[in-house]
Motif scaffolding. Structure first.
Motif, PDB file in Angstrom:
ATOM      1  N   PRO A 165      -4.678   9.184 -11.954  1.00  0.00           N
ATOM      2  CA  PRO A 165      -3.261   8.912 -11.705  1.00  0.00           C
ATOM      3  C   PRO A 165      -2.582   9.907 -10.770  1.00  0.00           C
ATOM      4  N   THR A 166      -1.464   9.467 -10.239  1.00  0.00           N
ATOM      5  CA  THR A 166      -0.533  10.343  -9.531  1.00  0.00           C
ATOM      6  C   THR A 166       0.667  10.592 -10.437  1.00  0.00           C
ATOM      7  N   TYR A 167       1.399  11.650 -10.140  1.00  0.00           N
ATOM      8  CA  TYR A 167       2.530  12.012 -10.995  1.00  0.00           C
ATOM      9  C   TYR A 167       3.668  10.998 -10.947  1.00  0.00           C
ATOM     10  N   ASP A 168       3.703  10.150  -9.924  1.00  0.00           N
ATOM     11  CA  ASP A 168       4.784   9.167  -9.831  1.00  0.00           C
ATOM     12  C   ASP A 168       4.443   7.836 -10.499  1.00  0.00           C
ATOM     13  N   GLY A 169       3.322   7.786 -11.247  1.00  0.00           N
ATOM     14  CA  GLY A 169       2.986   6.583 -11.995  1.00  0.00           C
ATOM     15  C   GLY A 169       2.002   5.660 -11.325  1.00  0.00           C
ATOM     16  N   GLY A 170       1.527   6.013 -10.146  1.00  0.00           N
ATOM     17  CA  GLY A 170       0.492   5.233  -9.479  1.00  0.00           C
ATOM     18  C   GLY A 170      -0.882   5.831  -9.732  1.00  0.00           C
ATOM     19  N   TYR A 171      -1.829   5.476  -8.880  1.00  0.00           N
ATOM     20  CA  TYR A 171      -3.137   6.129  -8.946  1.00  0.00           C
ATOM     21  C   TYR A 171      -3.686   6.277  -7.527  1.00  0.00           C
ATOM     22  N   TYR A 172      -4.574   7.267  -7.365  1.00  0.00           N
ATOM     23  CA  TYR A 172      -5.122   7.547  -6.046  1.00  0.00           C
ATOM     24  C   TYR A 172      -6.614   7.252  -5.959  1.00  0.00           C
ATOM     25  N   LEU A 173      -7.262   7.027  -7.103  1.00  0.00           N
ATOM     26  CA  LEU A 173      -8.707   6.800  -7.116  1.00  0.00           C
ATOM     27  C   LEU A 173      -9.029   5.841  -8.246  1.00  0.00           C
ATOM     28  N   ILE A 174      -9.940   4.921  -7.957  1.00  0.00           N
ATOM     29  CA  ILE A 174     -10.415   3.993  -8.986  1.00  0.00           C
ATOM     30  C   ILE A 174     -11.870   3.663  -8.688  1.00  0.00           C
ATOM     31  N   GLY A 175     -12.681   3.514  -9.736  1.00  0.00           N
ATOM     32  CA  GLY A 175     -14.095   3.252  -9.528  1.00  0.00           C
ATOM     33  C   GLY A 175     -14.708   2.429 -10.647  1.00  0.00           C
ATOM     34  N   PHE A 176     -15.800   1.728 -10.311  1.00  0.00           N
ATOM     35  CA  PHE A 176     -16.465   0.828 -11.260  1.00  0.00           C
ATOM     36  C   PHE A 176     -17.975   0.874 -11.056  1.00  0.00           C
ATOM     37  N   HIS A 177     -18.691   0.391 -12.070  1.00  0.00           N
ATOM     38  CA  HIS A 177     -20.078  -0.036 -11.915  1.00  0.00           C
ATOM     39  C   HIS A 177     -20.068  -1.483 -11.428  1.00  0.00           C
ATOM     40  N   VAL A 234     -12.530   3.660 -19.993  1.00  0.00           N
ATOM     41  CA  VAL A 234     -12.014   4.144 -18.714  1.00  0.00           C
ATOM     42  C   VAL A 234     -11.769   5.644 -18.772  1.00  0.00           C
ATOM     43  N   ALA A 235     -12.351   6.382 -17.844  1.00  0.00           N
ATOM     44  CA  ALA A 235     -12.086   7.814 -17.728  1.00  0.00           C
ATOM     45  C   ALA A 235     -10.841   8.015 -16.875  1.00  0.00           C
ATOM     46  N   GLN A 236     -10.046   8.989 -17.256  1.00  0.00           N
ATOM     47  CA  GLN A 236      -8.860   9.329 -16.481  1.00  0.00           C
ATOM     48  C   GLN A 236      -9.106  10.633 -15.749  1.00  0.00           C
ATOM     49  N   GLY A 237      -9.060  10.572 -14.417  1.00  0.00           N
ATOM     50  CA  GLY A 237      -9.272  11.769 -13.620  1.00  0.00           C
ATOM     51  C   GLY A 237      -8.051  12.668 -13.585  1.00  0.00           C
ATOM     52  N   LYS A 238      -8.150  13.729 -12.861  1.00  0.00           N
ATOM     53  CA  LYS A 238      -7.079  14.713 -12.732  1.00  0.00           C
ATOM     54  C   LYS A 238      -5.835  14.078 -12.111  1.00  0.00           C
ATOM     55  N   THR A 239      -4.673  14.400 -12.652  1.00  0.00           N
ATOM     56  CA  THR A 239      -3.409  13.899 -12.100  1.00  0.00           C
ATOM     57  C   THR A 239      -3.005  14.744 -10.892  1.00  0.00           C
ATOM     58  N   LEU A 240      -2.696  14.088  -9.786  1.00  0.00           N
ATOM     59  CA  LEU A 240      -2.324  14.781  -8.553  1.00  0.00           C
ATOM     60  C   LEU A 240      -1.025  14.211  -7.992  1.00  0.00           C
ATOM     61  N   HIS A 241      -0.430  14.968  -7.084  1.00  0.00           N
ATOM     62  CA  HIS A 241       0.753  14.512  -6.368  1.00  0.00           C
ATOM     63  C   HIS A 241       0.331  13.736  -5.119  1.00  0.00           C
ATOM     64  N   ASP A 242       1.003  12.628  -4.871  1.00  0.00           N
ATOM     65  CA  ASP A 242       0.817  11.976  -3.582  1.00  0.00           C
ATOM     66  C   ASP A 242       2.003  12.316  -2.690  1.00  0.00           C
TER      67      ASP A 242
END
Length: 439
Positions: free
Chosen positions: A131-143, A175-183
């Protein structure tokens, strides 16, 4: 061929198409340069050699910048962001990849370990979403076996619940949640991110920020005349420093800027309404401080120093009121207005309200109401126990409203409308009584 694919999901760096919210403040050219540098930085990160890298590019008609490195290339397809991301995953899974991660380009803090860890995390999870701090996400991944188009459907990507709704759509996957970052979306983001690392983007951002003014003065206008030029000129003359920008926000009908010659100002447009126009000016503001000035009001000498002194101890303030007419009636109005403001700590808009720019943006700006947006914001801040400082120095406002509409009528009308608003009556119900806001 590797089993892992990393998709860099990039837009074409065309002026006016990328970082549009940031461009409101710093201009299209600078915003596009920021985005281009972020793309270059992202693509230069050294990911694990077991990962094949692809650029999913947003515009087949626009030349691709000469990014360094070895990448596969394909163009985004589909209507809307969700469909384009979904199709990017399908493109890679169709080539036989087992694990695919997609990442956006506007995250200054992203690094190679984070990208590599995304694939490691997928080894023990069905999916990853960071996720991003504004409620979106910057990375997503699947098998390949866990990919689901549901993750990209019925989601409005401009809203603050994108990450939460995506997690809901992914249920029951693990679902794993990665590190939260600022966009990077706004000038406040740029200021927060510019000094956190070292790269060509950070160097450019730091140099850009040094050129910005400290104070932004926003003038919402509607059918103003040449007197506006005097207000702007005296605003500059009475400032102690040159670190001031003037933003004139006209209506979409261009009721003023086509009729009055304006120089050395930034011009914006919005739908008619003081709240909407001031919020547009807030979006455009480059300064750490923003002051909202009526087009018939003069600021005191050294007003910029007075404002900055005030905002060292609080986030909001205003000046006292004076009226440019010698009639004794106006002394009564001045004294009554200043006494009311002192007792209630709710100054009105003609007192030149000023704020810390990041603070007011965090508040969401002015309420989108037909009238009383100045009263509403101050009452809102009072409920939050924010100190509101009203300086003893005065702004000098024009008496034209009272002269045009009558002393008694204008004063009584304003008091009645304020009382109705205090009772909870919607401004939509009494705006027709406020002649200055009618067409």
């Amino acid at each position: 061929m590797s089993q892992n694919a990393l998709i860099y999901f990039l837009k074409a760096p065309k002026e006016g198409d990328v970082k549009t919210r940031l461009a409101k403040s710093i201009g299209n050219q600078a915003a596009t340069r920021c985005y281009t540098l972020l793309c270059e930085r992202l693509l230069a990160l050294e990911v694990d050699e077991t990962v094949d890298r692809f650029i999913a590019y947003g515009d087949a008609q626009h030349a691709i910048p000469p990014f360094e490195g070895s990448f596969g290339l394909f163009f985004q397809e589909g209507e809307g962001l969700g469909a384009r991301m979904q199709n990017a995953f399908r493109h890679c899974f169709a080539q036989g990849y087992e694990r695919v991660v997609l990442v956006g380009a506007d995250i200054p803090d992203i690094d190679a370990p984070l990208l590599n860890e995304a694939f490691d995390t997928l080894a023990s999870h069905d999916a990853i979403c960071s996720p991003t701090y504004d409620g979106g996400y910057y990375l997503i991944g699947f098998h390949a076996t866990t990919f689901t188009p549901k993750a990209f459907k019925h989601i409005v990507y401009s809203q603050s619940d994108v990450f939460a709704k995506t997690l809901d759509a992914l249920f029951p996957l693990v679902v794993a949640q990665g590190k939260t970052l600022h966009d990077l979306d706004t000038l406040d983001d740029l200021k927060a991110l510019a000094f956190k690392a070292s790269s060509s983007f950070h160097t450019y951002a730091q140099a850009l920020l040094k050129t910005l003014p400290r104070i932004s003065v926003v003038l919402p206008v509607y059918r103003e005349d040449e007197r506006l030029q005097k207000i702007i000129a005296q605003t500059r003359q009475r400032a102690q420093t040159a670190s001031v920008e003037i933003i004139v926000v006209d209506t979409d009908e261009r009721t003023t800027v086509d009729a009055v010659a304006l120089e050395n100002v930034r011009i914006g447009f919005s739908r008619q309404g003081r709240a909407a126009q001031m919020n547009e000016g807030l979006l455009m503001a480059q300064g750490e401080t923003v002051l909202f000035l009526h087009a018939d009001t003069l600021l005191p000498d050294a007003w910029d120093r007075l404002v900055e002194e005030t905002l060292h101890v609080t986030c909001a303030g205003a000046f006292s009121l004076a009226i440019d007419d010698a009639h004794p009636w106006f002394r009564f109005i001045e004294n009554a207005a200043n006494l009311r403001a002192k007792l209630t700590r709710v100054p009105y808009g003609d007192q030149a309200l000023f704020f810390s720019t990041p603070f007011l943006r965090e508040q969401g700006g002015f309420a989108d109401i037909a009238l009383m947006e100045d009263v509403e914001i101050m009452r809102r801040l009072k409920k939050q126990h924010v100190p509101i400082v009203i300086r003893s120095e005065t702004v000098l406002t024009s008496s034209r409203r009272w002269q045009q509409e009558g002393f008694v009528y204008t004063t009584l009308r304003n008091r009645i409308l304020s009382f109705l608003f205090w009772l909870g009556v919607s401004p939509k119900r009494f705006i027709k009584r406020y002649r200055a806001h009618r067409d």
